[in-house]
Write a protein that holds these residues in place. Structure first.
Motif, PDB file in Angstrom:
ATOM      1  N   GLU A  43      51.912  53.156  45.907  1.00  5.35           N
ATOM      2  CA  GLU A  43      50.477  53.338  45.677  1.00  5.35           C
ATOM      3  C   GLU A  43      49.811  52.177  44.942  1.00  5.35           C
ATOM      4  N   GLU A  44      50.543  51.447  44.131  1.00  5.14           N
ATOM      5  CA  GLU A  44      49.946  50.398  43.307  1.00  5.14           C
ATOM      6  C   GLU A  44      49.346  49.302  44.179  1.00  5.14           C
ATOM      7  N   ASP A  45      48.264  48.719  43.678  1.00  5.15           N
ATOM      8  CA  ASP A  45      47.564  47.667  44.411  1.00  5.15           C
ATOM      9  C   ASP A  45      48.234  46.312  44.223  1.00  5.15           C
ATOM     10  N   VAL A  46      47.998  45.437  45.204  1.00  5.52           N
ATOM     11  CA  VAL A  46      48.482  44.054  45.159  1.00  5.52           C
ATOM     12  C   VAL A  46      47.266  43.155  44.958  1.00  5.52           C
ATOM     13  N   TYR A  47      47.410  42.198  44.060  1.00  2.00           N
ATOM     14  CA  TYR A  47      46.306  41.297  43.722  1.00  2.00           C
ATOM     15  C   TYR A  47      46.661  39.857  44.065  1.00  2.00           C
ATOM     16  N   LYS A  85      41.565  37.245  39.798  1.00  2.00           N
ATOM     17  CA  LYS A  85      42.724  37.924  40.389  1.00  2.00           C
ATOM     18  C   LYS A  85      42.295  39.102  41.276  1.00  2.00           C
ATOM     19  N   PRO A  86      41.596  38.799  42.381  1.00  2.00           N
ATOM     20  CA  PRO A  86      41.043  39.864  43.229  1.00  2.00           C
ATOM     21  C   PRO A  86      42.110  40.686  43.960  1.00  2.00           C
ATOM     22  N   LEU A  87      41.705  41.874  44.312  1.00  2.00           N
ATOM     23  CA  LEU A  87      42.534  42.786  45.093  1.00  2.00           C
ATOM     24  C   LEU A  87      42.772  42.216  46.485  1.00  2.00           C
TER      25      LEU A  87
END
Length: 180
Positions: free
Chosen positions: A57-61, A158-160
């Motif tokens: 579930e965690e996002d990658v930046y 550090k955008p998504l």
């Protein structure tokens, strides 16, 4: 990301790669921070390409040196450039209604299907250093590069990297590899 049906967590994926390294007696560059972040990214990317759903579930930046899951960075930043041998990722779980009702623990290991997939991912990527994997994420058409270009090269915030971008790029690679 809001998917609650992901089969595991980024912390569990990171720990699985560290456990795979520990069990592997081969000669390969050991996992350092950069290699770990990229292994976690590639696991998410190839899972998305194959399953159309996130592995975790965690996002990658898009960080200056490539894709990173923030939660994993927090657990391993103290390793610096050294190989990671004894550290493991943790998760924070809400345990009650109070502001202080949290527990820090080691995540549940991935299920058998996910572990089999992570073993395949490990076998493909283990020969590379963290720098080599980072360089690969910077190639034209990669999700990190797409986001960098959309931000005119400025990744200071550090955008998504949207999961849809990761999925579509790696699904394209999967299709191309099957046609070759």
């Amino acid at each position: 990301m809001t998917s609650s049906s992901a089969p595991t967590s980024a912390a569990a994926v990171a720990n699985a790669f560290l456990d795979l390294q520990a069990a592997d007696s081969g000669n390969f560059p050991r996992i350092d921070q950069m290699k770990l972040y990229k292994l976690v990214f590639y696991a998410q990317a190839w899972w998305l390409a194959q399953k159309d759903t996130p592995l975790f579930e965690e996002d990658v930046y898009a960080w200056p040196w490539g894709p990173v899951v923030r939660e994993i960075y927090g657990d391993f930043k103290s390793a610096g450039r050294d190989p990671i041998t004894h550290q493991r990722a943790t998760t924070i779980t809400k345990t009650g209604t109070s502001l202080l009702d949290f527990r820090i623990s080691k995540p549940q290991p991935p299920n058998e299907e996910v572990m089999s997939f992570l073993k395949q991912t490990w076998d493909v990527h283990k020969p590379f250093t963290g720098i080599a994997l980072s360089n690969a994420t910077h190639a034209p058409g990669e999700p990190w590069t797409i986001i960098k270009d959309l931000h005119d090269g400025d990744l200071s915030d550090k955008p998504l990297i949207p999961v849809e971008v990761i999925r579509d790029v790696f699904k394209g690679k999967l299709v191309a590899s099957r046609q070759a």
